[in-house]
Design a protein around this motif. Structure first.
Motif, PDB file in Angstrom:
ATOM      1  N   ALA A 138       0.820  -1.219   0.000  1.00 19.72           N
ATOM      2  CA  ALA A 138       0.000   0.000   0.000  1.00 19.72           C
ATOM      3  C   ALA A 138       0.854   1.269   0.000  1.00 19.72           C
ATOM      4  N   LEU A 139       2.163   1.144   0.230  1.00 13.18           N
ATOM      5  CA  LEU A 139       3.033   2.320   0.266  1.00 13.18           C
ATOM      6  C   LEU A 139       3.407   2.744  -1.159  1.00 13.18           C
ATOM      7  N   ASP A 140       2.399   3.073  -1.920  1.00  6.52           N
ATOM      8  CA  ASP A 140       2.568   3.469  -3.321  1.00  6.52           C
ATOM      9  C   ASP A 140       2.414   4.980  -3.414  1.00  6.52           C
ATOM     10  N   PRO A 141       3.507   5.728  -3.695  1.00 11.14           N
ATOM     11  CA  PRO A 141       3.413   7.185  -3.724  1.00 11.14           C
ATOM     12  C   PRO A 141       2.440   7.710  -4.769  1.00 11.14           C
ATOM     13  N   GLU A 142       2.124   6.896  -5.757  1.00 10.85           N
ATOM     14  CA  GLU A 142       1.158   7.327  -6.778  1.00 10.85           C
ATOM     15  C   GLU A 142      -0.231   7.543  -6.182  1.00 10.85           C
ATOM     16  N   LEU A 143      -0.510   6.904  -5.053  1.00  7.17           N
ATOM     17  CA  LEU A 143      -1.835   7.023  -4.437  1.00  7.17           C
ATOM     18  C   LEU A 143      -2.040   8.382  -3.782  1.00  7.17           C
ATOM     19  N   ARG A 179       7.441  15.061   2.665  1.00 14.33           N
ATOM     20  CA  ARG A 179       8.474  15.469   1.692  1.00 14.33           C
ATOM     21  C   ARG A 179       7.840  16.010   0.410  1.00 14.33           C
ATOM     22  N   ARG A 180       6.701  15.450   0.025  1.00 13.45           N
ATOM     23  CA  ARG A 180       6.014  15.917  -1.193  1.00 13.45           C
ATOM     24  C   ARG A 180       5.190  17.175  -0.937  1.00 13.45           C
ATOM     25  N   GLY A 181       5.114  17.603   0.333  1.00 11.02           N
ATOM     26  CA  GLY A 181       4.348  18.801   0.657  1.00 11.02           C
ATOM     27  C   GLY A 181       2.850  18.582   0.737  1.00 11.02           C
ATOM     28  N   GLU A 182       2.412  17.324   0.847  1.00 11.48           N
ATOM     29  CA  GLU A 182       0.973  17.036   0.913  1.00 11.48           C
ATOM     30  C   GLU A 182       0.407  17.309   2.299  1.00 11.48           C
ATOM     31  N   VAL A 183       1.238  17.189   3.310  1.00  8.47           N
ATOM     32  CA  VAL A 183       0.825  17.455   4.690  1.00  8.47           C
ATOM     33  C   VAL A 183       1.921  18.231   5.397  1.00  8.47           C
ATOM     34  N   ARG A 184       1.548  18.875   6.506  1.00  6.04           N
ATOM     35  CA  ARG A 184       2.521  19.648   7.277  1.00  6.04           C
ATOM     36  C   ARG A 184       3.625  18.758   7.828  1.00  6.04           C
ATOM     37  N   ALA A 185       4.795  19.364   8.021  1.00  4.76           N
ATOM     38  CA  ALA A 185       5.933  18.624   8.562  1.00  4.76           C
ATOM     39  C   ALA A 185       5.780  18.495  10.075  1.00  4.76           C
ATOM     40  N   ALA A 236       4.670   6.311   5.099  1.00  2.00           N
ATOM     41  CA  ALA A 236       3.711   7.004   4.226  1.00  2.00           C
ATOM     42  C   ALA A 236       3.621   8.479   4.594  1.00  2.00           C
ATOM     43  N   LEU A 237       3.552   8.774   5.881  1.00  2.76           N
ATOM     44  CA  LEU A 237       3.453  10.162   6.340  1.00  2.76           C
ATOM     45  C   LEU A 237       4.711  10.953   6.006  1.00  2.76           C
ATOM     46  N   ALA A 238       5.885  10.360   6.231  1.00  2.00           N
ATOM     47  CA  ALA A 238       7.144  11.057   5.936  1.00  2.00           C
ATOM     48  C   ALA A 238       7.245  11.379   4.447  1.00  2.00           C
ATOM     49  N   ALA A 239       6.851  10.434   3.601  1.00  3.13           N
ATOM     50  CA  ALA A 239       6.886  10.680   2.154  1.00  3.13           C
ATOM     51  C   ALA A 239       5.899  11.782   1.774  1.00  3.13           C
ATOM     52  N   GLY A 240       4.708  11.764   2.390  1.00  2.00           N
ATOM     53  CA  GLY A 240       3.732  12.817   2.127  1.00  2.00           C
ATOM     54  C   GLY A 240       4.230  14.180   2.571  1.00  2.00           C
ATOM     55  N   ALA A 300      -5.798   5.806   3.947  1.00  2.00           N
ATOM     56  CA  ALA A 300      -7.081   5.097   3.903  1.00  2.00           C
ATOM     57  C   ALA A 300      -6.871   3.612   3.612  1.00  2.00           C
ATOM     58  N   VAL A 301      -6.003   3.292   2.652  1.00  6.47           N
ATOM     59  CA  VAL A 301      -5.742   1.885   2.305  1.00  6.47           C
ATOM     60  C   VAL A 301      -5.067   1.171   3.472  1.00  6.47           C
ATOM     61  N   LEU A 302      -4.091   1.821   4.115  1.00 10.71           N
ATOM     62  CA  LEU A 302      -3.408   1.207   5.255  1.00 10.71           C
ATOM     63  C   LEU A 302      -4.396   0.894   6.381  1.00 10.71           C
ATOM     64  N   VAL A 303      -5.288   1.851   6.666  1.00 13.49           N
ATOM     65  CA  VAL A 303      -6.286   1.622   7.727  1.00 13.49           C
ATOM     66  C   VAL A 303      -7.225   0.493   7.330  1.00 13.49           C
ATOM     67  N   ARG A 304      -7.664   0.473   6.088  1.00  9.73           N
ATOM     68  CA  ARG A 304      -8.588  -0.583   5.634  1.00  9.73           C
ATOM     69  C   ARG A 304      -7.959  -1.964   5.742  1.00  9.73           C
ATOM     70  N   GLU A 305      -6.661  -2.046   5.507  1.00  9.62           N
ATOM     71  CA  GLU A 305      -5.965  -3.330   5.651  1.00  9.62           C
ATOM     72  C   GLU A 305      -5.825  -3.718   7.118  1.00  9.62           C
ATOM     73  N   LEU A 306      -5.523  -2.730   7.955  1.00  8.82           N
ATOM     74  CA  LEU A 306      -5.214  -3.011   9.360  1.00  8.82           C
ATOM     75  C   LEU A 306      -6.450  -3.254  10.220  1.00  8.82           C
TER      76      LEU A 306
END
Length: 201
Positions: free
Chosen positions: A78-83, A143-149, A137-141, A90-96
């Protein structure tokens, strides 16, 4: 050649035993599951079952460990940066969530003296690895600027707390919980721009 065939046959039988044990433990709990029932479901004799696993507790630990191995493999996929970060969470939670709901939330008091000790030990050992998937997943997000550091490990721990809470309260499907938790983590509780405030604000 014979030794290779024999080893393959043993592994196949071990897989049948663990598959049957996993299904029965998940549906009946540790106390409700019996070695007789597991042996029958795995199509092996009870003496054979005990040759592979000398106790119900050992069988439970092996079945639970295998289920967690499969879960970790799904989390890694699920650690696919394309998502994007929201979809990843959401995918990680659904799996867990189903695993947490069936295997990790506190057991009934009747089970506490037996399976719970094994389960807690296994969960303690594996929780850090599961948390690391969310942190990655959060660290990559970030780095991409999708969420606050922020500290990704701390946020990952908070996400897992939400998953544990959702599993303990029940009701929600894994999909609904995954969507809500991911939305909350990524967007917070602030209303979308342009939307009127609800009347209780």
């Amino acid at each position: 050649m014979y030794a290779v065939v024999e080893e393959r046959w043993r592994e196949e039988r071990r897989g049948r035993i663990l598959g049957a044990a996993g299904r029965i433990f998940a549906s009946r709990g540790f106390r409700g599951a019996s070695m007789d029932e597991i042996a029958e479901a795995a199509a092996v004799g009870k003496p054979t079952l005990y040759r592979y696993y000398p106790s119900k507790d050992a069988l439970f630990a092996a079945a639970f460990g295998e289920a967690l191995d499969a879960l970790e493999a799904r989390l890694q996929r699920a650690l696919d940066p394309e998502l994007g970060i929201q979809k990843q969470i959401a995918v990680l939670v659904r799996e867990l969530l189903p695993m947490v709901r069936h295997h990790m939330v506190p057991l009934p008091i009747a089970d506490a003296a037996t399976a719970d000790r094994s389960r807690r030990r296994i969960v303690r050992e594996r929780r850090a690895r599961i948390e690391a998937c969310f942190a990655a997943a959060l660290a990559a997000g970030m780095r991409r600027g999708e969420v606050r550091a922020l500290d990704p490990e701390r946020v990952a721990g908070l996400v897992l707390g939400m998953v544990w809470s959702a599993a303990a309260t029940g009701g929600d499907t894994a999909e609904a919980a995954g969507t809500d938790i991911a939305t909350l983590i990524v967007n917070g509780l602030a209303p979308r721009r342009g939307r009127p405030r609800p009347p209780w604000v």
